[in-house]
Scaffold this motif. Structure first.
Motif, PDB file in Angstrom:
ATOM      1  N   LEU A  61       0.791  -1.244  -0.098  1.00 12.43           N
ATOM      2  CA  LEU A  61       0.108   0.131   0.114  1.00 12.43           C
ATOM      3  C   LEU A  61       0.739   1.425  -0.010  1.00 12.43           C
ATOM      4  O   LEU A  61       1.999   1.351   0.424  1.00 12.43           O
ATOM      5  N   THR A  62       0.280   2.459  -0.569  1.00 10.40           N
ATOM      6  CA  THR A  62       0.942   3.737  -0.615  1.00 10.40           C
ATOM      7  C   THR A  62      -0.211   4.642  -0.216  1.00 10.40           C
ATOM      8  O   THR A  62      -1.365   4.472  -0.083  1.00 10.40           O
ATOM      9  N   ASN A  63       0.124   5.900  -0.486  1.00  5.74           N
ATOM     10  CA  ASN A  63      -0.972   6.781  -0.350  1.00  5.74           C
ATOM     11  C   ASN A  63      -1.795   7.226  -1.692  1.00  5.74           C
ATOM     12  O   ASN A  63      -2.546   8.074  -1.790  1.00  5.74           O
ATOM     13  N   LYS A  64      -1.639   6.423  -2.564  1.00  3.04           N
ATOM     14  CA  LYS A  64      -2.239   6.210  -3.783  1.00  3.04           C
ATOM     15  C   LYS A  64      -3.411   5.097  -3.728  1.00  3.04           C
ATOM     16  O   LYS A  64      -3.322   4.294  -2.893  1.00  3.04           O
ATOM     17  N   ASN A  88     -20.338  -2.636  -7.228  1.00  2.00           N
ATOM     18  CA  ASN A  88     -20.240  -1.764  -5.980  1.00  2.00           C
ATOM     19  C   ASN A  88     -19.512  -2.242  -4.826  1.00  2.00           C
ATOM     20  O   ASN A  88     -19.373  -1.511  -4.047  1.00  2.00           O
ATOM     21  N   ASN A  89     -19.007  -3.325  -5.008  1.00  2.77           N
ATOM     22  CA  ASN A  89     -18.213  -4.018  -3.986  1.00  2.77           C
ATOM     23  C   ASN A  89     -16.694  -3.599  -4.058  1.00  2.77           C
ATOM     24  O   ASN A  89     -15.703  -3.767  -3.116  1.00  2.77           O
ATOM     25  N   LEU A  90     -16.248  -2.930  -5.110  1.00  5.28           N
ATOM     26  CA  LEU A  90     -15.039  -2.662  -5.191  1.00  5.28           C
ATOM     27  C   LEU A  90     -14.810  -1.637  -4.136  1.00  5.28           C
ATOM     28  O   LEU A  90     -15.305  -0.543  -3.633  1.00  5.28           O
ATOM     29  N   LEU A  91     -13.474  -1.803  -3.663  1.00  4.87           N
ATOM     30  CA  LEU A  91     -12.962  -0.974  -2.484  1.00  4.87           C
ATOM     31  C   LEU A  91     -11.752  -0.259  -2.980  1.00  4.87           C
ATOM     32  O   LEU A  91     -10.925  -0.665  -3.738  1.00  4.87           O
ATOM     33  N   ILE A  92     -11.233   0.627  -2.165  1.00  4.25           N
ATOM     34  CA  ILE A  92      -9.866   1.494  -2.334  1.00  4.25           C
ATOM     35  C   ILE A  92      -9.367   1.611  -0.952  1.00  4.25           C
ATOM     36  O   ILE A  92      -9.869   1.651   0.017  1.00  4.25           O
ATOM     37  N   VAL A  93      -8.093   1.080  -0.854  1.00  2.00           N
ATOM     38  CA  VAL A  93      -7.076   0.849   0.409  1.00  2.00           C
ATOM     39  C   VAL A  93      -6.135   2.011   0.056  1.00  2.00           C
ATOM     40  O   VAL A  93      -5.205   2.132  -0.883  1.00  2.00           O
ATOM     41  N   PHE A  94      -5.626   2.723   1.436  1.00  2.00           N
ATOM     42  CA  PHE A  94      -4.587   3.507   1.195  1.00  2.00           C
ATOM     43  C   PHE A  94      -3.682   3.163   2.591  1.00  2.00           C
ATOM     44  O   PHE A  94      -4.188   2.510   3.511  1.00  2.00           O
ATOM     45  N   LYS A  95      -2.426   3.524   2.461  1.00  2.00           N
ATOM     46  CA  LYS A  95      -1.468   3.638   3.642  1.00  2.00           C
ATOM     47  C   LYS A  95      -0.733   4.956   3.859  1.00  2.00           C
ATOM     48  O   LYS A  95      -0.012   5.394   2.839  1.00  2.00           O
ATOM     49  N   PHE A  96      -1.059   5.933   4.780  1.00  2.00           N
ATOM     50  CA  PHE A  96      -0.691   7.090   4.990  1.00  2.00           C
ATOM     51  C   PHE A  96       0.185   6.986   5.979  1.00  2.00           C
ATOM     52  O   PHE A  96       0.374   6.130   6.943  1.00  2.00           O
ATOM     53  N   PRO A  97       1.247   8.223   6.110  1.00  2.00           N
ATOM     54  CA  PRO A  97       2.235   7.979   7.292  1.00  2.00           C
ATOM     55  C   PRO A  97       1.466   8.070   8.576  1.00  2.00           C
ATOM     56  O   PRO A  97       0.591   8.876   8.452  1.00  2.00           O
ATOM     57  N   PRO A  98       1.675   7.467   9.562  1.00  2.00           N
ATOM     58  CA  PRO A  98       1.052   7.573  10.841  1.00  2.00           C
ATOM     59  C   PRO A  98       0.821   8.963  11.276  1.00  2.00           C
ATOM     60  O   PRO A  98       1.690   9.769  11.087  1.00  2.00           O
ATOM     61  N   GLY A  99      -0.441   9.226  11.686  1.00  2.00           N
ATOM     62  CA  GLY A  99      -0.651  10.712  11.973  1.00  2.00           C
ATOM     63  C   GLY A  99      -1.304  11.494  11.153  1.00  2.00           C
ATOM     64  O   GLY A  99      -1.773  12.866  11.314  1.00  2.00           O
ATOM     65  N   GLU A 100      -1.481  11.130   9.702  1.00  2.00           N
ATOM     66  CA  GLU A 100      -1.957  11.892   8.735  1.00  2.00           C
ATOM     67  C   GLU A 100      -3.415  11.606   8.673  1.00  2.00           C
ATOM     68  O   GLU A 100      -4.226  12.328   8.027  1.00  2.00           O
ATOM     69  N   LEU A 101      -3.883  10.714   9.252  1.00  2.00           N
ATOM     70  CA  LEU A 101      -5.225  10.454   8.892  1.00  2.00           C
ATOM     71  C   LEU A 101      -6.159  11.472  10.210  1.00  2.00           C
ATOM     72  O   LEU A 101      -5.591  11.748  11.178  1.00  2.00           O
ATOM     73  N   GLN A 102      -7.009  12.031   9.638  1.00  2.00           N
ATOM     74  CA  GLN A 102      -7.757  13.107  10.283  1.00  2.00           C
ATOM     75  C   GLN A 102      -9.136  12.896  10.560  1.00  2.00           C
ATOM     76  O   GLN A 102      -9.899  12.270   9.540  1.00  2.00           O
ATOM     77  N   LYS A 124      -3.636  16.865  -8.020  1.00  2.00           N
ATOM     78  CA  LYS A 124      -3.926  17.385  -6.589  1.00  2.00           C
ATOM     79  C   LYS A 124      -3.673  16.116  -5.781  1.00  2.00           C
ATOM     80  O   LYS A 124      -4.798  15.340  -5.440  1.00  2.00           O
ATOM     81  N   PRO A 125      -2.332  15.491  -5.704  1.00  2.17           N
ATOM     82  CA  PRO A 125      -1.908  14.333  -5.042  1.00  2.17           C
ATOM     83  C   PRO A 125      -2.592  14.289  -3.450  1.00  2.17           C
ATOM     84  O   PRO A 125      -2.947  15.070  -2.986  1.00  2.17           O
ATOM     85  N   GLU A 126      -2.915  13.056  -3.296  1.00  2.53           N
ATOM     86  CA  GLU A 126      -3.528  12.552  -2.076  1.00  2.53           C
ATOM     87  C   GLU A 126      -5.047  12.941  -1.807  1.00  2.53           C
ATOM     88  O   GLU A 126      -5.539  13.033  -0.778  1.00  2.53           O
ATOM     89  N   THR A 127      -5.472  13.458  -2.979  1.00  3.24           N
ATOM     90  CA  THR A 127      -6.952  13.403  -3.125  1.00  3.24           C
ATOM     91  C   THR A 127      -7.455  12.574  -4.031  1.00  3.24           C
ATOM     92  O   THR A 127      -6.546  11.799  -5.057  1.00  3.24           O
ATOM     93  N   LEU A 128      -8.857  12.243  -4.381  1.00 13.51           N
ATOM     94  CA  LEU A 128      -9.523  11.459  -5.343  1.00 13.51           C
ATOM     95  C   LEU A 128     -10.122  12.198  -6.137  1.00 13.51           C
ATOM     96  O   LEU A 128     -10.796  13.150  -5.822  1.00 13.51           O
TER      97      LEU A 128
END
Ligand code: FES
Length: 219
Positions: free
Chosen positions: A75-78, A101-115, A149-153
């Motif tokens: 995983l990455t931030n993409k 509609n069961n398709l999922l997206i998964v991310f791994k952000f640096p710890p502490g970046e989730l808000q 705009k990286p790190e947005t969808l």
């Protein structure tokens, strides 16, 4: 097998396209053919179509590792696209890719970046791992990374934008709601659902969602 009806995203998309281009009624026979082509019979619920459930393992939905369990190191931030993989009544392993509609997206952000409003209890917060529905809440297209705009969808259909670090809240365009978050945890090296999506995915009402989850228990 259980018959289950829900709003069909493909029909919704077709309705939108027809409305946008004013073709409804204007091209008579062609519109009729198009409309008929978009009609699908009611969904027959089976193990490949039920929504992600407790215990489902997230597996890669595309690329060289398609079908393999997703590891944190993948995983990455993409965007990493995933399917939930569960079991049928006989204990056979089933990838739940029968329902788009069961398709999922998964991310791994640096710890502490989730808000906030990310549900930290539903994320693997110490590793910055979070999962959402990968289907836009406007008219059901697949969302993807936003090159500008990286790190947005960005949704390619009508420029809906979401922030995956902040609960996939809507930050632009027409989507009416955030992308629903999937509660997850680590189980060994695998990422596993600890419950269904926290909100209904695109195209389904709250009451229908509850019915669907109830029926899914018997599949
Ligand atoms: S389907 Fe319209 S913005 Fe995504």
């Amino acid at each position: 097998m259980t018959k289950y009806k829900r709003a069909d995203p493909e029909i919704s998309r077709r309705k939108f396209i027809n409305a946008a281009f004013g073709t409804a009624g204007a091209v008579g026979g062609l519109s009729l053919i198009t409309a008929l082509a978009g009609i699908r019979p009611p969904i027959r619920l089976n193990a490949s179509k039920v929504p992600p459930l407790t215990g489902d393992v997230l597996v890669h939905a595309e690329g060289d590792k398609s079908g393999q369990p997703i590891k944190p190191a993948d995983l990455t931030n993409k965007v990493t696209r995933a399917w939930p993989q569960g079991k049928d009544k006989k204990g056979n392993t089933v990838v739940r890719s029968g329902e788009p509609n069961n398709l999922l997206i998964v991310f791994k952000f640096p710890p502490g970046e989730l808000q906030p409003p990310t549900d930290m209890q539903a994320a693997i917060a110490d590793q910055g791992i979070v999962a959402y529905s990968g289907i836009c809440m406007h008219l059901g297209c697949q969302v993807g990374d936003n090159p500008a705009k990286p790190e947005t969808l960005l949704c390619p259909c009508h420029s809906g934008a979401y922030d995956p670090r902040a609960g996939c809240k809507v930050i632009g365009g027409p989507p009416p709601k955030p992308l629903p978050q999937l509660p997850i945890k680590m189980e060994g090296e695998n990422i596993v659902a600890t419950g269904p999506l926290k909100e209904p995915y695109f195209g389904i009402q709250e009451s229908e969602w509850k019915t669907l989850l109830e029926e899914a228990k018997d599949i």
